[in-house]
Design a protein around this motif. Structure first.
Motif, PDB file in Angstrom:
ATOM      1  N   GLU A  85      47.657  71.422  80.407  1.00 23.66           N
ATOM      2  CA  GLU A  85      47.228  70.070  80.052  1.00 23.66           C
ATOM      3  C   GLU A  85      47.395  69.814  78.553  1.00 23.66           C
ATOM      4  O   GLU A  85      47.875  68.773  78.130  1.00 23.66           O
ATOM      5  N   TYR A 120      51.216  69.563  77.663  1.00 24.46           N
ATOM      6  CA  TYR A 120      51.820  68.264  77.984  1.00 24.46           C
ATOM      7  C   TYR A 120      51.349  67.176  77.024  1.00 24.46           C
ATOM      8  O   TYR A 120      52.113  66.270  76.676  1.00 24.46           O
ATOM      9  N   ARG A 121      50.112  67.250  76.581  1.00 29.81           N
ATOM     10  CA  ARG A 121      49.597  66.257  75.648  1.00 29.81           C
ATOM     11  C   ARG A 121      50.331  66.345  74.299  1.00 29.81           C
ATOM     12  O   ARG A 121      50.750  65.341  73.719  1.00 29.81           O
ATOM     13  N   LEU A 147      53.264  67.757  73.834  1.00 36.25           N
ATOM     14  CA  LEU A 147      54.658  67.412  74.094  1.00 36.25           C
ATOM     15  C   LEU A 147      54.873  65.905  73.995  1.00 36.25           C
ATOM     16  O   LEU A 147      55.871  65.436  73.427  1.00 36.25           O
ATOM     17  N   SER A 148      53.922  65.140  74.508  1.00 41.61           N
ATOM     18  CA  SER A 148      53.996  63.680  74.428  1.00 41.61           C
ATOM     19  C   SER A 148      53.974  63.222  72.972  1.00 41.61           C
ATOM     20  O   SER A 148      54.725  62.326  72.570  1.00 41.61           O
ATOM     21  N   GLN A 149      53.130  63.861  72.160  1.00 39.64           N
ATOM     22  CA  GLN A 149      53.051  63.517  70.741  1.00 39.64           C
ATOM     23  C   GLN A 149      54.355  63.848  70.017  1.00 39.64           C
ATOM     24  O   GLN A 149      54.855  63.063  69.198  1.00 39.64           O
ATOM     25  N   ASN A 196      57.282  63.986  71.315  1.00 36.31           N
ATOM     26  CA  ASN A 196      58.298  63.036  71.777  1.00 36.31           C
ATOM     27  C   ASN A 196      58.256  61.763  70.937  1.00 36.31           C
ATOM     28  O   ASN A 196      59.299  61.217  70.544  1.00 36.31           O
ATOM     29  N   LYS A 197      57.049  61.284  70.636  1.00 40.51           N
ATOM     30  CA  LYS A 197      56.912  60.093  69.794  1.00 40.51           C
ATOM     31  C   LYS A 197      57.433  60.359  68.380  1.00 40.51           C
ATOM     32  O   LYS A 197      58.095  59.517  67.767  1.00 40.51           O
ATOM     33  N   LYS A 208      61.284  60.317  68.298  1.00 40.85           N
ATOM     34  CA  LYS A 208      61.838  58.962  68.302  1.00 40.85           C
ATOM     35  C   LYS A 208      61.719  58.316  66.927  1.00 40.85           C
ATOM     36  O   LYS A 208      62.595  57.578  66.499  1.00 40.85           O
TER      37      LYS A 208
END
Length: 353
Positions: A316, A319-320, A322-324, A326-327, A330
């Motif tokens: 968990e 994944y949290r 990983l999301s950060q 990803n931002k 970008k």
């Protein structure tokens, strides 16, 4: 390699040539982890054999393929500390290692510090900039190469066309492809055609990409059909995707990714029955879909992750974060980082994190 390793293990007295040969052997058959393992064994205090420039060339190749930046940096420091001969090939290998490990900034600084550069040096640097998202900077590097009188070879032109593809520079790519033979005396081979198909496909020039495939003097390989299939999926061009898949299944019948691309294209258009048929064909022919995977090294331990994998005890949190990340990625990609900024800037991710 098993036989070679058996013979190696039974040599009564091993010297630097013995160790280098087995390391290079593993690297040449793409067993990069084993190559690095033998190198670490060689460097242990019990062995007492010191590596030379050829040893470092072999192990740097393995580091580049695995993205072993930490070991690559250690090797770089060892070369400087022990005053190994900084040959042009050794510097080229270091640049390649830094580029493939994601630290193109160090690769650039090393390149700029070289007193002597070969065509391989220039080609390596152009490719390094291209694959790390600096397409225009790669083309500027190519211009510098021409200005100092270094004649490009076929590998250089692959790097240049790749830079055009990654940066979406269609007109520049068309120009370089057109003048390859008349200006540089280099006949385009299937790799150059592959770069052009990829460039045109990424830029949504599908008709031109198809015409190029039809007129090229070679049979298209899996790489070319795969590029066309990916481009067709991007534009939801199902008929073209089906044609590309048909050719792909002839040259690469066991690749599950090809069927997945077509199935996903159908699904994106709401054509669920055709999507199911594509999956069924894959199952009926016995092709198994391998999950996408990646790995990361933390404190000398390698962690492997697969698509949809939730087996890790801290999944968990992973994944949290990983999301950060990803931002952040970008954000970095949306900013206009130039070649000079690349030389002077600190680590990109650290700046933005």
């Amino acid at each position: 390699m098993d036989t070679a390793k058996y013979l190696f293990d039974n040599i009564p007295e091993k010297n630097v040539i013995s160790w280098t040969t087995i390391i290079a052997g593993y690297a040449q058959v793409n067993q990069f982890s084993q190559a690095i393992g033998v190198f670490r064994e060689m460097m242990s205090a019990e062995v007492g054999v010191k590596p030379d420039e050829v040893t470092m060339l072999a192990v740097l190749s393995a580091c580049a393929h695995l993205g072993e930046l930490e070991l690559g940096e250690w090797i770089h420091s060892y070369i400087i500390k022990h005053r190994l001969c900084r040959t042009v090939p050794l510097n080229n290998a270091l640049i390649d290692m830094y580029a493939k490990s994601g630290n193109v900034k160090k690769g650039v600084k090393l390149f700029e510090s070289m007193e002597t550069r070969s065509v391989v040096s220039w080609s390596t640097m152009i490719s390094a900039l291209a694959v790390n998202g600096y397409g225009r900077e790669a083309l500027n590097m190519f211009s510098r190469m021409e200005m100092v009188g270094i004649r490009p070879n076929s590998i250089t032109l692959i790097a240049v066309l790749s830079a055009c593809s990654h940066a979406g520079l269609v007109e520049e790519g068309r120009l370089y492809f057109k003048i390859m033979e008349e200006k540089y005396g280099i006949s385009p081979d299937i790799r150059h055609y592959g770069c052009m198909v990829d460039l045109l496909g990424r830029a949504d020039y599908l008709d031109e990409a198809v015409n190029l495939i039809k007129t090229m003097p070679f049979e298209a390989n899996a790489v070319i059909w795969g590029s066309l299939l990916a481009a067709a999926k991007k534009q939801s061009h199902v008929e073209l995707g089906e044609q590309a898949l048909q050719h792909l299944t002839e040259v690469e019948p066991r690749n599950s990714g090809n069927y997945s691309l077509v199935s996903n294209t159908y699904a994106a258009l709401g054509r669920w029955s055709e999507a199911r048929v594509a999956r069924k064909i894959m199952r009926d022919t016995g092709v198994k879909k391998l999950p996408g995977g990646s790995f990361i090294k933390v404190k000398n331990r390698v962690y492997y992750f697969y698509s949809g994998d939730r087996s890790h005890s801290q999944c968990e949190r992973i994944y949290r974060i990983l999301s950060q990340l990803n931002k952040v990625s970008k954000t970095v990609l949306n900013e206009d980082w130039g070649y000079e900024e690349l030389l002077d800037a600190d680590n990109l991710y650290e700046d933005h994190l």
